[in-house]
Design an enzyme around this catalytic site. Structure first.
Site, PDB file in Angstrom:
ATOM      1  N   GLY A   1      -0.111   5.185   3.233  1.00 48.26           N
ATOM      2  CA  GLY A   1       0.007   5.077   1.781  1.00 48.26           C
ATOM      3  C   GLY A   1       1.378   4.767   1.216  1.00 48.26           C
ATOM      4  O   GLY A   1       1.547   4.799   0.000  1.00 48.26           O
TER       5      GLY A   1
ATOM      6  N   ASP B   1      -8.949   2.090   3.702  1.00 49.08           N
ATOM      7  CA  ASP B   1      -8.530   2.069   5.109  1.00 49.08           C
ATOM      8  C   ASP B   1      -9.726   2.454   5.969  1.00 49.08           C
ATOM      9  O   ASP B   1     -10.460   3.383   5.631  1.00 49.08           O
ATOM     10  CB  ASP B   1      -7.378   3.050   5.355  1.00 49.08           C
ATOM     11  CG  ASP B   1      -6.642   2.756   6.640  1.00 49.08           C
ATOM     12  OD1 ASP B   1      -5.541   2.174   6.591  1.00 49.08           O
ATOM     13  OD2 ASP B   1      -7.180   3.096   7.726  1.00 49.08           O
TER      14      ASP B   1
ATOM     15  N   ASP C   1     -14.672  -0.720   6.444  1.00 53.25           N
ATOM     16  CA  ASP C   1     -14.092  -1.821   7.207  1.00 53.25           C
ATOM     17  C   ASP C   1     -13.685  -2.915   6.204  1.00 53.25           C
ATOM     18  O   ASP C   1     -14.543  -3.482   5.521  1.00 53.25           O
ATOM     19  CB  ASP C   1     -15.128  -2.362   8.208  1.00 53.25           C
ATOM     20  CG  ASP C   1     -14.521  -3.392   9.150  1.00 53.25           C
ATOM     21  OD1 ASP C   1     -13.538  -4.066   8.755  1.00 53.25           O
ATOM     22  OD2 ASP C   1     -14.999  -3.526  10.280  1.00 53.25           O
ATOM     23  N   GLY C   2     -12.397  -3.173   6.120  1.00 50.03           N
ATOM     24  CA  GLY C   2     -11.870  -4.115   5.125  1.00 50.03           C
ATOM     25  C   GLY C   2     -12.496  -5.495   5.216  1.00 50.03           C
ATOM     26  O   GLY C   2     -12.531  -6.240   4.239  1.00 50.03           O
TER      27      GLY C   2
ATOM     28  N   ASP D   1      -2.047  -5.450   4.641  1.00 48.26           N
ATOM     29  CA  ASP D   1      -1.017  -4.910   5.539  1.00 48.26           C
ATOM     30  C   ASP D   1      -1.735  -4.462   6.818  1.00 48.26           C
ATOM     31  O   ASP D   1      -2.108  -3.298   6.948  1.00 48.26           O
ATOM     32  CB  ASP D   1      -0.325  -3.730   4.830  1.00 48.26           C
ATOM     33  CG  ASP D   1       0.860  -3.201   5.618  1.00 48.26           C
ATOM     34  OD1 ASP D   1       1.568  -4.009   6.245  1.00 48.26           O
ATOM     35  OD2 ASP D   1       1.078  -1.966   5.614  1.00 48.26           O
TER      36      ASP D   1
ATOM     37  N   CYS E   1       4.170  -5.135  10.882  1.00 46.85           N
ATOM     38  CA  CYS E   1       5.479  -4.620  11.305  1.00 46.85           C
ATOM     39  C   CYS E   1       5.701  -5.042  12.757  1.00 46.85           C
ATOM     40  O   CYS E   1       6.098  -4.247  13.600  1.00 46.85           O
ATOM     41  CB  CYS E   1       5.596  -3.118  11.090  1.00 46.85           C
ATOM     42  SG  CYS E   1       4.254  -2.172  11.773  1.00 46.85           S
TER      43      CYS E   1
END
Ligand code: SAM
Length: 384
Positions: free
Chosen positions: A185, A204, A237-238, A255, A310
């Site tokens: 978050g 998420d 599930d996105g 992200d 990342c």
């Protein structure tokens, strides 16, 4: 007598075979116990040494040293708490806000680079997002944030470079935002600091991580704000939200899960380079592409999407973006245009080390003097 001899012969043969089996097993067990086991962090480093050496060339040794050294954090100021003392306390320790810094140095750099654009083409930076960092080369650590008189924490510690994708998303007053992979978050909190979001959907897949996200929101946002129905938290599930929420949002942050490079070379726990997770790791670019396509689909025409990871991996960064752009066009008939984020590298060149010459997007490279990142981001605009 013959029968006795025969029986003894059989018993001996049986014993021999048992011994043979036992010996085989013993040998096998010994082999299994002494089989060399490499820590997942070593496997990650071996993998990176091969791929990033090719990708980054001469830069890799210095990036490698930085990734194996202590990471630097930033303190994202919580505007919902009483901030005056928090900011002055951090400034007294030598910290500065890297976002709302005096831009005159950066402007001088812009002139020298001869890349000035007309003012109306310069994207805005939201002044409400504040992130304080210790100066370059100063490796002091932040103390844990303390609650104010209302019980709200004054700041959230995160990799300062991870605020950049939120700034790049450039949410305008009254807009609706989807944070497709939101837990734990940090970026959701940064998005909410602007006070301008009309509606934020934080999603998420992981139930436990979504629970952590809810706890974070409770620690940083007033109860009344959480009760306003401006924030919707789900554990879906996105990839499904592309279809169910088609053309719904002004801004979408994607992200994605990635090889979390810094974590992978430093921490054994939950490491994606464990043998048991090889398949999951190899399928990451596919999952990332599907999530980005879903994010594009959930964006309204003219709206913006920011994809971020990342990781330093070209395969998880530029290749995913290019693949998603092709799939969006071929499968869904959606045209998306890559937005130039060169202005970011100009504006924040004092605080971060950016990679040069990427095909699409921008990449913050870890560096011993500014040990943030890696963070990759690419901004897309839905054109049709
Ligand atoms: N945006 C978060 C933040 O700033 O704190 C970090 C997100 S983390 C890099 C990626 C997240 O994606 C993980 O929390 C993971 O549970 C989630 N995830 C993995 N697969 C997903 C999927 N199919 N749909 C939605 N989220 C997913």
């Amino acid at each position: 007598m013959a029968a006795h001899i025969c029986t003894r012969f059989c018993i001996n043969k049986f014993r021999e075979s048992i011994t043979f089996i036992q010996r085989r097993h013993r040998v096998k067990a010994k082999w299994a116990a002494t089989r060399p086991k490499f820590p997942a962090t070593d496997l990650a480093l071996q993998n990176f040494d091969t791929t990033y050496n090719m990708q980054l060339g001469d830069l890799w040794p210095s990036v490698r040293v930085a990734m194996l050294s202590e990471q630097k954090y930033g303190a994202l100021i919580n505007n919902f708490s009483s901030t005056t003392n928090v900011i002055s306390g951090l400034e007294a320790q030598g910290c500065r806000d890297f976002i709302n810094v005096d831009c005159s140095r950066n402007e001088a750099h812009q002139h020298s680079q001869d890349i000035l654009k007309p003012a109306d083409l310069q994207p805005s930076i939201n002044p409400d997002i504040k992130c304080l960092v210790f100066p370059q080369g100063d490796i002091s650590r932040f103390k844990p944030a303390r609650p104010d008189s209302s019980g709200l924490l004054g700041y959230y510690l995160l990799d300062a470079a991870s605020v950049l994708p939120v700034l790049a998303l450039d949410v305008q007053p009254g807009q609706t935002v989807l944070d497709l992979c939101a837990a734990p978050g940090g970026k959701t909190l940064a998005l909410l600091q602007t006070h301008t979001v009309n509606f934020l959907w934080a999603n998420d897949l992981s139930g436990s991580r979504t629970a952590r996200l809810r706890r974070t929101l409770k620690s940083y946002l007033p109860k009344e704000f959480l009760e306003e129905d401006k924030i919707h938290v789900t554990s879906i599930d996105g990839r499904k939200l592309g279809l169910t929420e088609e053309k719904s949002f002004d801004r979408v942050l994607v992200d994605v899960p990635c090889t979390t490079d810094r974590h992978s070379v430093m921490v054994e726990e939950n490491n994606l380079f464990k043998g048991s997770r090889t398949k999951e790791r190899q399928q990451l670019p596919l999952l990332q592409t599907q999530l980005l396509v879903a994010g594009i689909q959930a964006t309204r025409k003219g709206g913006d999407i920011v994809y971020s990871t990342c990781s330093l991996s070209q395969l998880q960064n530029e290749c995913v973006v290019q693949q998603a752009i092709s799939l969006a066009l071929e499968d869904l008939g959606i045209t998306v245009q890559v937005q130039d984020l060169g202005w970011f590298t100009q504006r924040f060149f004092d605080s971060f080390h950016f990679a040069s010459h990427l095909n699409v997007g921008e990449l913050v490279l870890p560096h011993l003097c500014a040990n943030f990142g890696p963070i990759y981001m690419c901004k897309l605009r839905r054109m049709s």
